[in-house]
Design an enzyme around this catalytic site. Structure first.
Site, PDB file in Angstrom:
ATOM      1  N   HIS A  77       0.832  -1.217   0.000  1.00 36.70           N
ATOM      2  CA  HIS A  77       0.000   0.000   0.000  1.00 36.70           C
ATOM      3  C   HIS A  77       0.860   1.258   0.000  1.00 36.70           C
ATOM      4  O   HIS A  77       2.045   1.217   0.351  1.00 36.70           O
ATOM      5  CB  HIS A  77      -0.920  -0.007   1.217  1.00 36.70           C
ATOM      6  CG  HIS A  77      -0.164  -0.063   2.499  1.00 36.70           C
ATOM      7  ND1 HIS A  77       0.512   1.024   3.011  1.00 36.70           N
ATOM      8  CD2 HIS A  77       0.089  -1.093   3.341  1.00 36.70           C
ATOM      9  CE1 HIS A  77       1.129   0.665   4.118  1.00 36.70           C
ATOM     10  NE2 HIS A  77       0.899  -0.613   4.338  1.00 36.70           N
ATOM     11  N   GLY A  78       0.249   2.389  -0.317  1.00 33.01           N
ATOM     12  CA  GLY A  78       0.974   3.661  -0.353  1.00 33.01           C
ATOM     13  C   GLY A  78       1.169   4.269   1.028  1.00 33.01           C
ATOM     14  O   GLY A  78       0.831   3.654   2.060  1.00 33.01           O
TER      15      GLY A  78
END
Ligand SMILES: *[C@@H]1O[C@H](CO)[C@@H](O)[C@H](O)[C@H]1NC(C)=O
Ligand SMILES: *[C@@H]1O[C@H](CO)[C@@H](O)[C@H](O)[C@H]1NC(C)=O
Ligand SMILES: *[C@@H]1O[C@H](CO)[C@@H](O)[C@H](O)[C@H]1NC(C)=O
Ligand SMILES: *[C@@H]1O[C@H](CO)[C@@H](O)[C@H](O)[C@H]1NC(C)=O
Length: 447
Positions: A77-78
């Site tokens: 994920h970011g």
């Protein structure tokens, strides 16, 4: 201006730094030591100039005939907010600095009079706007690197399959990746699959023997109590003018988080970073790497074996694509650092000859197991299958958009090995590495 915005061009940035009221302790940025809290742009620095930059010539198939026919991407994920636990510690440290610290330094004045504690517990690990952009931009770059596989048309045609962890930051990252490929707000399907993307929660043996077992990380504990960390804590206390016993290991960690999160989320070189010089940052980096080594990496065999389910999932898809015709050209899987680290370990990446321990900080400065390089936000592992005609299939792995070689297969002339050679190299895993068997608790543990 006391904050420095790092999305600006380098020449501009350095002129800002020299004008800044918060004179940096050292000219060197410590942003490359932030472990899993680091920006993707610290790993691929060319992206600081152009976030959509791609160099297609990094991919060099052995012949012009080769076409990419399948791609599996496993992506972290970011950029996200801190977890609730970290936020509590950051608040506690902020209180110490606000009420107990004294000194005339401009950065300290800035924290005490201008900085506000804007993190709230409900942010608990959620994706931030920068994290949305991380995944959008990654999608655009991958579509430039693999135009025949990743495009809006392929997305609309249902040819890109999405599998995600159920965590909000991962689902949001999945949506953000899709948004990088299309401007329409059509909802494209994605499957939530924690058995695959959060295998670490479901591997009983891992949970009992490592995750919930303090003695699995004694080397990490010893380092936290050791002379290197003590020195970092004392230096922080000296800079703040507070008593040594106020700066515990947790408080040093909270200070490092404040520096790292302000940088990752807001791209500002915040006054918190003045609490560390480069030597301190390297020690903090090692401390976090020790934890990952013993919890997710080579420290315990079950760490990597817990990812057997993801390993088989990837190779069964590659096998299927190799048999052709390819019905699922692209699979995008969104998970966590905890998803990728065990898999990279299983595959033999970043395997140093010596274990990371509490006493070998000095001899491990050149280690390859360095989460700051391996696992920034939006870290990604790609398997790209090429058909070079006449049954010649090749598999190119890429880590963070750079071609890598499978460890042990790197005696090859060409970095793009035959798929059959890769299968042969990992045959012990392909014919074993059974999640159920590996994750079963041993009834009679060896003493
Ligand atoms: C692109 O990659 C190739 C091969 O790695 C390299 O030789 C070349 O310098 C790179 N070009 C740019 C603009 O970075
Ligand atoms: C830190 O500041 C708080 C609040 O002013 C105070 O209650 C506490 O005694 C101080 N601690 C030390 C060790 O000075
Ligand atoms: C994703 O996260 C961003 C930033 O926190 C937020 O603005 C957005 O609403 C989220 N999107 C979804 C679909 O949850
Ligand atoms: C890592 O390296 C050690 C020794 O250098 C070796 O015994 C081990 O098999 C390697 N692990 C993997 C997964 O390649």
């Amino acid at each position: 201006v006391s904050s420095v915005y790092l999305f600006l061009p380098c020449w501009y940035m350095s002129s800002l730094i020299s004008l800044s009221s918060t004179k940096p302790r050292s000219k060197k940025s410590i942003a490359k030591y932030f472990n899993t809290k680091g920006r993707y742009e610290e790993v691929n620095t060319y992206l600081r100039e152009d976030i959509l930059a791609v160099n297609t010539s990094i991919l060099q198939p052995p012949s012009a005939q080769c076409r990419e026919i399948h791609l599996t991407a496993i992506i972290r994920h970011g950029t996200r907010y801190p977890t609730a636990k970290s936020i509590t510690e950051m608040q506690e440290f902020y209180n110490i600095v606000r009420h107990n610290a004294s000194g005339e330094q401009s950065w300290l004045q800035e924290i005490q009079t201008q900085w506000t504690m804007w993190y709230t517990e409900d942010m608990d690990g959620r994706l931030v706007q920068k994290g949305v952009n991380d995944l959008k931009h990654l999608a655009v770059r991958l579509s430039k690197l693999f135009p025949s596989l990743i495009s809006e048309k392929k997305l609309r045609g249902g040819l890109i399959k999405f599998i995600t962890s159920s965590k909000h930051r991962c689902v949001n990252s999945t949506l953000s990746f899709k948004a990088g490929l299309t401007f329409t707000d059509t909802l494209f399907e994605h499957a939530v699959n924690d058995a695959l993307m959060r295998f670490f929660d479901q591997c009983t043996r891992f949970v009992q023997e490592v995750d919930n077992n303090p003695s699995a990380v004694t080397e990490w504990d010893k380092f936290k109590e050791g002379p290197e960390m003590k020195r970092v804590e004392e230096k922080i206390a000296d800079r703040l003018g507070v008593e040594y016993n106020l700066i515990t290991q947790d408080m040093a960690e909270a200070a490092f988080y404040l520096c790292a999160y302000e940088f990752a989320i807001k791209a500002v070189n915040s006054p918190w970073c003045q609490l560390f010089d480069e030597d301190d940052a390297k020690i903090m980096e090692y401390e976090a790497d020790l934890r990952e080594f013993w919890k997710r990496g080579y420290g315990h065999d079950i760490n990597s074996k817990s990812s057997c389910i993801l390993f088989h999932d990837a190779f069964s898809r590659l096998d299927k694509a190799a048999r052709q015709p390819v019905t699922e050209p692209v699979t995008v899987q969104i998970g966590h650092a905890d998803t990728l680290l065990p898999l990279l370990t299983l595959l033999g990446f970043f395997n140093d000859s010596d274990a990371l321990t509490s006493t070998n900080y000095a001899t491990q400065t050149q280690r390859s197991f360095r989460t700051s390089h391996m696992m920034p936000y939006a870290a990604n592992l790609l398997f790209v299958l090429y058909d070079c005609g006449g049954g010649d299939l090749r598999l190119q792995p890429l880590l963070n958009e750079k071609p890598v070689t499978f460890p042990g297969l790197d005696d090859q002339q060409n970095s793009m090995p035959l798929y059959q050679d890769v299968r042969n190299h990992y045959r012990h895993l392909l014919s074993g590495c059974d999640f159920e068997t590996e994750c079963r608790l041993l009834k009679h543990p060896a003493v």
